[in-house]
Scaffold this active site. Structure first.
Site, short mmCIF file in Angstrom:
data_model
loop_
_atom_site.label_atom_id
_atom_site.label_comp_id
_atom_site.label_asym_id
_atom_site.label_seq_id
_atom_site.Cartn_x
_atom_site.Cartn_y
_atom_site.Cartn_z
N GLY A 46 0.78 -1.26 0.13
CA GLY A 46 0.06 0.05 0.02
C GLY A 46 0.86 1.06 -0.04
N GLN A 51 2.82 9.97 1.23
CA GLN A 51 4.20 9.21 1.51
C GLN A 51 5.21 9.58 0.33
OE1 GLN A 51 2.20 5.23 2.21
NE2 GLN A 51 3.96 4.94 3.34
N CYS A 93 5.48 0.07 7.84
CA CYS A 93 5.12 1.29 6.82
C CYS A 93 6.49 1.64 6.07
CB CYS A 93 4.92 2.25 7.70
SG CYS A 93 4.19 3.82 6.81
N LEU A 94 6.36 1.78 4.84
CA LEU A 94 7.32 2.14 3.87
C LEU A 94 8.08 3.38 4.32
CD1 LEU A 94 5.98 1.20 0.36
CD2 LEU A 94 7.75 0.04 1.80
N HIS A 135 -4.74 1.35 7.10
CA HIS A 135 -3.58 2.08 7.17
C HIS A 135 -3.30 3.23 6.01
CE1 HIS A 135 1.15 1.44 7.96
NE2 HIS A 135 1.05 2.39 6.65
N GLU A 136 -3.62 2.80 5.09
CA GLU A 136 -3.53 4.05 4.02
C GLU A 136 -4.55 5.02 4.16
OE1 GLU A 136 -0.97 3.69 2.52
OE2 GLU A 136 -0.71 1.53 3.10
N HIS A 139 -3.08 7.31 6.61
CA HIS A 139 -1.78 8.13 6.15
C HIS A 139 -2.49 9.45 5.44
CE1 HIS A 139 2.00 6.26 6.19
NE2 HIS A 139 1.48 5.03 5.69
NI NI Z 1 2.25 3.30 5.61
#
Ligand code: NI
Length: 167
Positions: A46, A51, A93-94, A135-136, A139
């Site tokens: 995701g 991000q 998370c990235l 999660h997204e 964000h």
């Molecule tokens: Ni994330």
């Protein structure tokens, strides 16, 4: 298509609520495709526009993973309209690379959003898919999984990240 640079904590875009998308246009389509390419390349399941430092409510999710890459979902202005049951699962998370923590979230959700054609879509999700969507969507609201874990664990992770950035 091009790969975008993923920003990491504590970049301010990660703490900022993204703006609602007013119209689906070719720029937005390009952003969505670049987000997907960047997500697969990372690799991740995701990625939200925050991000990559873009404050628009667009996110991509594909829980089939970068090898299969067969279930890409593009979400524009997504909202959770129903949430059932809670479960705790480990996630990462990235934008917080190298750290994972248990996060409690809804086990089953219904999401309403627009797709890239500007049409309203409704998604019913459970398991990993429900988790990735939440999660997204977080964000896009300026929230990280770090905001949903215990204070002790959170400050421990933040301390370690700061230490690493200084060295
Ligand atoms: Ni994330």
């Amino acid at each position: 298509m091009s790969l975008l640079e993923i920003v990491t904590f504590p970049h301010p875009a990660l703490k900022t609520k993204a703006d609602e998308v007013k119209s689906v246009n070719p720029d937005l389509e390009r952003l969505a495709r670049d987000l997907a390419e960047t997500m697969y390349h990372a690799p991740g399941i995701g990625l939200a526009a925050n991000q990559v430092g873009v404050l628009q409510q667009v996110a991509v999710v594909d829980v089939s993973g970068p090898e299969e890459a067969k279930n890409l979902v593009v979400l524009v202005n997504p909202r959770i309209v129903e949430a059932e049951e809670r479960e705790a699962l480990e996630e990462g998370c990235l934008s917080v690379p190298g750290y994972r923590a248990e996060v409690e979230r809804a086990a089953r959700i219904t999401v309403r959003a627009k797709n890239l054609k500007g049409a309203d879509i409704e998604i019913h999700a459970e398991g990993l898919f429900a988790r990735a969507l939440q999660h997204e969507i977080d964000h896009l609201q300026g929230k990280l999984f770090l905001d949903r874990i215990g204070r002790l664990k959170r400050s421990q992770i933040i301390r370690e990240i700061k230490k690493k950035k200084m060295s």
